[in-house]
Design a protein around this motif. Structure first.
Motif, short mmCIF file in Angstrom:
data_model
loop_
_atom_site.label_atom_id
_atom_site.label_comp_id
_atom_site.label_asym_id
_atom_site.label_seq_id
_atom_site.Cartn_x
_atom_site.Cartn_y
_atom_site.Cartn_z
N SER A 245 17.20 1.85 59.43
CA SER A 245 17.15 3.15 60.10
C SER A 245 18.13 3.23 61.26
O SER A 245 18.80 4.26 61.45
N VAL B 148 14.18 9.57 58.99
CA VAL B 148 13.69 8.22 58.72
C VAL B 148 12.19 8.24 58.52
O VAL B 148 11.44 8.81 59.33
N THR C 172 16.98 3.71 66.86
CA THR C 172 17.09 4.79 65.88
C THR C 172 16.93 6.15 66.55
O THR C 172 17.69 7.10 66.31
N SER D 82 12.32 2.64 56.44
CA SER D 82 12.80 1.43 57.12
C SER D 82 11.75 0.84 58.04
O SER D 82 10.98 1.57 58.68
N THR E 62 18.79 10.00 54.52
CA THR E 62 17.43 9.51 54.75
C THR E 62 17.28 8.05 54.35
O THR E 62 18.06 7.53 53.53
N CYS E 63 16.25 7.43 54.91
CA CYS E 63 15.85 6.08 54.48
C CYS E 63 14.42 5.84 54.89
O CYS E 63 13.87 6.52 55.77
#
Length: 428
Positions: A145, A161, A176, A140, A137-138
């Motif tokens: 991402s 994301v 993404t 962004s 996960t992030c």
């Protein structure tokens, strides 16, 4: 290798720190290497020999320097799309634009996902895989991402994301999505997404790949390793980098310290960190002499990758980069960013707006006398020009554009006199 808290100094063995890599005091963890047993000359020969690699992980411009980044990582967990290996361009037009004698442009925009994030993401995803994670996960505004989604897909893993609903580039969002990430758009800032990840990622089984993850910064050290390698270990007077979350600035300072400690280089270049005026809490802190950052609650800039009001890596950037290299900070306006971007684009190299902040920063620092016109500099271009096509349209074709480099489309009949005036006199 070991972890050390940037707040309280607590040291933690490698096998005891867990995602999302925060100390019990709440501070970020840093990775500390012990290079005393390494032979710099032997490493130099090893790195040179790996330049001929083609289909092994060591063909990567990151894993080429594995011994300085993540020496403990098993080879079977090394994830790579042969990132790095990006061009370092000696640009006379850009040098003239900034007013400096020699300017080189390090085009991290040539990375597989189109940004410098790949250097760090390759290492973060690899480390997560080595721990058994399959979900990443992030939070962004775009580049992180798309890089995460690419590497997760490459490794046969899933990515999730958290996407702020404002001040983002749809090009990056679509990239993404195309790589298969699941996106959650929320009404809030980048900083709110980071706080959510810190609190809940482990319970959700999600390995965090934002720059609070210290392996991201270790991977991004490879950018300055490669710059030094391409220059045969002779450094310029300055290295200039855009400043958003400040992970890249931190990695730059850490990497320079490694190179000096191992004898690869004999001096540290000075570093300039450039922020957008509408998102410049780090510059305001440094320029005022404060030691604590006051977040910008409502950051706003055309450079979406710099639209961060509370950069998580600011303490590391201050220590490793500004203090260690006698570095400076500066902020530039959106207009200065877009003019610099147009210059870089028309040099045939191209970049997204955030990247151009580095070139705009050099121009401003030269005008202020902080950088001497006879000095040399490398600007790090962090993202591809196609990451944000809306900004290109608005600059060149927008009805209210004031861009000094605007290049409008010519509309007219295929008349020889009209075309002749355009070709020979650049008028119509």
């Amino acid at each position: 290798m070991k972890f050390q808290c940037t707040e309280c100094g607590t040291e933690i063995p490698m096998d005891q720190a867990r995602n999302p890599f925060l100390c019990t005091c709440g501070g970020l963890l840093d990775i500390v290497h012990d290079f005393r047993a390494l032979d710099g000359e032997r490493l130099r020969r090893l790195f040179d020999s790996r330049l001929s690699e083609r289909m092994t992980p060591y063909a990567s411009g990151v894993w080429r320097y594995k011994e300085l980044i993540h020496p403990l990582l098993p080879e079977e967990d090394m994830t790579t799309k042969f990132e790095g290996n990006t061009g370092l361009y000696d640009s006379a037009p850009a040098a003239r634009y900034t007013g400096i004698r020699r300017l080189l442009l390090k085009a991290q925009s040539e990375n597989p996902s189109g940004s410098f994030k790949d250097n760090g993401m390759a290492v973060a995803v690899s480390h997560g895989r080595s721990l058994g994670y399959t979900k990443f996960t992030c939070t962004s505004t775009g580049n992180t991402s798309s890089s995460l989604a690419m590497y997760a897909a490459l490794a046969g893993c899933a990515s999730y994301v958290f996407l702020p609903s404002r001040s983002i580039s749809m090009n990056k969002v679509l990239q993404t999505l195309a790589y298969g990430a699941k996106l959650i758009s929320f009404d809030g800032t980048y900083d709110a997404g980071i706080r959510f990840s810190e609190r809940h990622s482990e319970a959700l089984g999600l390995y965090v790949c934002n720059s609070i993850n210290p392996f991201r910064i270790e991977g991004q050290k490879s950018i300055v390793y490669e710059i030094a390698h391409q220059l045969r270990w002779r450094m310029p007077d300055w290295i200039v980098v855009p400043g958003g979350a400040l992970s890249n600035a931190t990695a730059l300072g850490k990497g320079l310290r490694d190179l000096l400690e191992l004898g690869f280089i004999d001096k540290l270049p000075r570093v300039a960190i450039v922020q957008a005026e509408g998102a410049s809490p780090f510059h305001r802190m440094v320029s005022s002499g404060r030691q604590e950052l006051i977040p910008e609650p409502n950051p706003s800039t055309v450079a979406s990758a710099l639209n961060i009001g509370n950069p998580p890596s600011w303490k590391k950037a201050l220590s490793y980069t500004i203090e260690q290299t006698n570095g400076v900070t500066i902020s530039v306006s959106d207009e200065e960013i877009m003019d610099a971007k147009a210059c870089v684009d028309q040099c045939g190299i191209g970049c997204e707006p955030a990247s151009a902040a580095s070139v705009a920063g050099v121009r401003k620092l030269v005008e202020q006398g902080a950088i001497d016109r006879e000095e040399t500099a490398v600007c790090v271009l962090t993202g591809n020009m196609l990451k944000d096509t809306t900004s290109i349209h608005d600059y060149h074709l927008g009805p209210d554009t004031k861009g000094r480099w605007a290049n409008p489309i010519v509309t007219g009949e295929l008349d020889l006199n009209i075309v002749e005036r355009l070709v020979h006199h650049n008028s119509y």
